[in-house]
Design a protein around this motif. Sequence first.
Motif, mmCIF file in Angstrom:
data_model
loop_
_atom_site.group_PDB
_atom_site.id
_atom_site.type_symbol
_atom_site.label_atom_id
_atom_site.label_comp_id
_atom_site.label_asym_id
_atom_site.label_seq_id
_atom_site.Cartn_x
_atom_site.Cartn_y
_atom_site.Cartn_z
ATOM 1 N N GLN A 36 0.656 10.253 8.411
ATOM 2 C CA GLN A 36 -0.323 9.536 8.444
ATOM 3 C C GLN A 36 -0.310 7.688 7.696
ATOM 4 N N LEU A 37 -0.246 8.598 5.649
ATOM 5 C CA LEU A 37 -0.408 7.678 5.488
ATOM 6 C C LEU A 37 0.903 6.678 5.062
ATOM 7 N N SER A 38 1.961 7.387 5.604
ATOM 8 C CA SER A 38 2.937 6.498 5.443
ATOM 9 C C SER A 38 3.464 5.160 6.193
ATOM 10 N N THR A 39 2.027 6.160 7.896
ATOM 11 C CA THR A 39 2.591 4.176 8.893
ATOM 12 C C THR A 39 1.967 2.882 8.433
ATOM 13 N N VAL A 40 1.109 3.099 7.507
ATOM 14 C CA VAL A 40 0.591 1.946 6.745
ATOM 15 C C VAL A 40 1.134 1.482 5.268
ATOM 16 N N ASN A 41 1.435 2.446 4.768
ATOM 17 C CA ASN A 41 2.214 2.486 3.446
ATOM 18 C C ASN A 41 3.506 2.593 3.977
ATOM 19 N N PRO A 42 4.510 2.394 4.098
ATOM 20 C CA PRO A 42 6.651 2.158 4.350
ATOM 21 C C PRO A 42 6.391 2.744 2.883
ATOM 22 N N GLY A 43 6.214 2.410 2.098
ATOM 23 C CA GLY A 43 7.581 3.084 0.791
ATOM 24 C C GLY A 43 6.388 4.475 0.219
ATOM 25 N N LEU A 44 5.479 4.860 0.789
ATOM 26 C CA LEU A 44 4.705 5.527 -0.037
ATOM 27 C C LEU A 44 5.901 7.215 0.092
ATOM 28 N N ARG A 45 5.878 7.393 -1.196
ATOM 29 C CA ARG A 45 6.068 9.003 -1.732
ATOM 30 C C ARG A 45 5.286 10.028 -1.773
ATOM 31 N N TYR A 46 5.833 11.005 -1.444
ATOM 32 C CA TYR A 46 5.164 12.361 -1.620
ATOM 33 C C TYR A 46 5.735 13.127 -2.136
ATOM 34 N N ALA A 47 4.951 14.579 -2.576
ATOM 35 C CA ALA A 47 5.184 15.636 -4.017
ATOM 36 C C ALA A 47 3.788 16.037 -3.646
ATOM 37 N N ASN A 48 4.370 17.585 -3.367
ATOM 38 C CA ASN A 48 3.185 18.818 -3.227
ATOM 39 C C ASN A 48 3.859 19.563 -3.870
ATOM 40 N N ARG A 180 -6.809 18.804 12.301
ATOM 41 C CA ARG A 180 -8.256 18.330 12.166
ATOM 42 C C ARG A 180 -7.845 18.061 10.164
ATOM 43 N N PHE A 181 -8.017 19.014 9.938
ATOM 44 C CA PHE A 181 -7.992 18.804 8.499
ATOM 45 C C PHE A 181 -7.458 17.077 8.006
ATOM 46 N N ALA A 182 -5.950 16.823 7.916
ATOM 47 C CA ALA A 182 -5.177 15.961 8.102
ATOM 48 C C ALA A 182 -6.486 14.603 8.277
ATOM 49 N N ALA A 183 -7.020 15.202 10.021
ATOM 50 C CA ALA A 183 -7.818 14.204 10.449
ATOM 51 C C ALA A 183 -9.061 13.927 9.347
ATOM 52 N N GLY A 184 -10.122 14.469 8.940
ATOM 53 C CA GLY A 184 -10.447 14.690 8.713
ATOM 54 C C GLY A 184 -10.495 13.707 6.956
ATOM 55 N N ALA A 185 -9.781 14.113 6.285
ATOM 56 C CA ALA A 185 -8.997 13.144 5.273
ATOM 57 C C ALA A 185 -8.521 12.301 5.570
ATOM 58 N N ALA A 186 -7.906 11.653 6.382
ATOM 59 C CA ALA A 186 -7.907 10.361 6.448
ATOM 60 C C ALA A 186 -8.772 9.140 7.518
ATOM 61 N N HIS A 187 -9.980 9.945 8.031
ATOM 62 C CA HIS A 187 -11.341 9.208 8.153
ATOM 63 C C HIS A 187 -11.787 8.834 7.105
ATOM 64 N N ALA A 188 -11.710 10.188 6.012
ATOM 65 C CA ALA A 188 -12.866 9.630 4.865
ATOM 66 C C ALA A 188 -12.202 8.897 4.199
ATOM 67 N N LEU A 189 -10.574 8.886 4.088
ATOM 68 C CA LEU A 189 -9.752 8.190 3.091
ATOM 69 C C LEU A 189 -10.056 6.638 4.119
ATOM 70 N N GLY A 190 -10.802 6.205 5.473
ATOM 71 C CA GLY A 190 -10.692 4.496 5.663
ATOM 72 C C GLY A 190 -9.550 4.434 6.295
ATOM 73 N N LEU A 191 -7.946 4.917 6.855
ATOM 74 C CA LEU A 191 -7.449 5.198 7.003
ATOM 75 C C LEU A 191 -7.592 4.326 8.637
ATOM 76 N N PRO A 192 -6.267 3.163 9.376
ATOM 77 C CA PRO A 192 -6.946 2.830 10.258
ATOM 78 C C PRO A 192 -6.209 3.751 11.069
ATOM 79 N N GLY A 193 -7.341 3.045 12.114
ATOM 80 C CA GLY A 193 -7.413 4.372 13.471
ATOM 81 C C GLY A 193 -7.829 5.436 13.607
ATOM 82 N N SER A 194 -7.720 6.124 12.505
ATOM 83 C CA SER A 194 -9.020 6.776 12.018
ATOM 84 C C SER A 194 -9.694 7.739 13.129
ATOM 85 N N ASP A 195 -9.910 8.880 13.386
ATOM 86 C CA ASP A 195 -10.439 9.469 14.680
ATOM 87 C C ASP A 195 -12.208 9.842 14.048
#
Length: 339
Positions: A36-48, A180-195
């Motif tokens: 989800q973050l990559s849709t608004v941050n195209p250059g995002l890189r991610y490690a887990n 649902r966890f990812a959706a909650g995190a997206a909303h908490a971060l204020g991502l555009p279009g989050s639920d």
Amino acid sequence: MEFSRFVAIGDSQTEGMCDEAGPDLYRGWADRLAEQLSTVNPGLRYANLAIRGKNTRDTLVEQLEPALALRPDLIAAPLGMNDVIGRADLDVVHADLDKIYGSLAESGATVVISTFPDIAQINPLGRAFEPRLFEINDIMRGFSRRYGFVLVDLFAAPVLRDRRSWSTDRLHASSLGHDRFAAGAAHALGLPGSDPGWGRALDFTGEPNPLRRTVDDARWLVEFFTPWIVRKVRGRSLGDGRTPKRPELTPIVAPGGRRGGLRIGPGDAGRREQGDGERRPFLSGHVRAAIVAAADTARRRSRSNCRSTPSAMSVTTSREAITVRRSSLMIRRVPCASS
């Protein structure tokens, strides 16, 4: 918000256990959030760096320094559930969390943490550690206030008190739960279009049949709880010998368009070949007797709704088959999979 370097640390929840994305691949809430973050941050890189079975002390010793070395500007670090289940001293856990979260706060990155869902209605033993879960949630809320972290309040989400949000092991989220966890995190971060309604309850489908619930609980006791106890007694963890699924910052979409996930190693494949789809007796007589007794009790309770009671009771779904008889118990073993 603009982010370019997202790092996740923690345990099986953040690794993505039971959110199967394809053959030999786990996805998980952190991967879903990264997408989800990559849709608004195209250059995002991610490690887990998260690994199943790790507790807070493990994260402090094994994951904190490598995570900070990646110089993240966004960090996901929901920690503590394995300490709750593992009966760790929560005062010691609090001190370890303070070291971890203090270091993350000093890094200047945005930090995402969470409370944990109340699974008393999901896990047959959930009520036994419910007071400890309440305590760890209070600890997480305190760190959120102290350091200004982004808090995803999973405890307040009705959707996560629904069995459909949990896998068959009743400790890891299903694909729906991870979503649902990812959706909650997206909303908490204020991502555009989050639920904003990410945690709303699912449509009610009726109370579960009491006989099926009893047999499901019996299957859980044999298939998941008993092996967990054995590992604890032996001092072993599912994470022993494992390495992170995404140890380096990489683009969200890998070459060929495949999204990141955990490829199951030879050890996992071996366990699946030995256990899945086979029908085998469970050899512990006292456990078998307890399960049969529970099934008999449920059968007696259900007589008012049944004209006759067969000598063998079966519950079958697309993923597992269980038959309970007075003389034997046979179980078809299934892998950890989303429900």
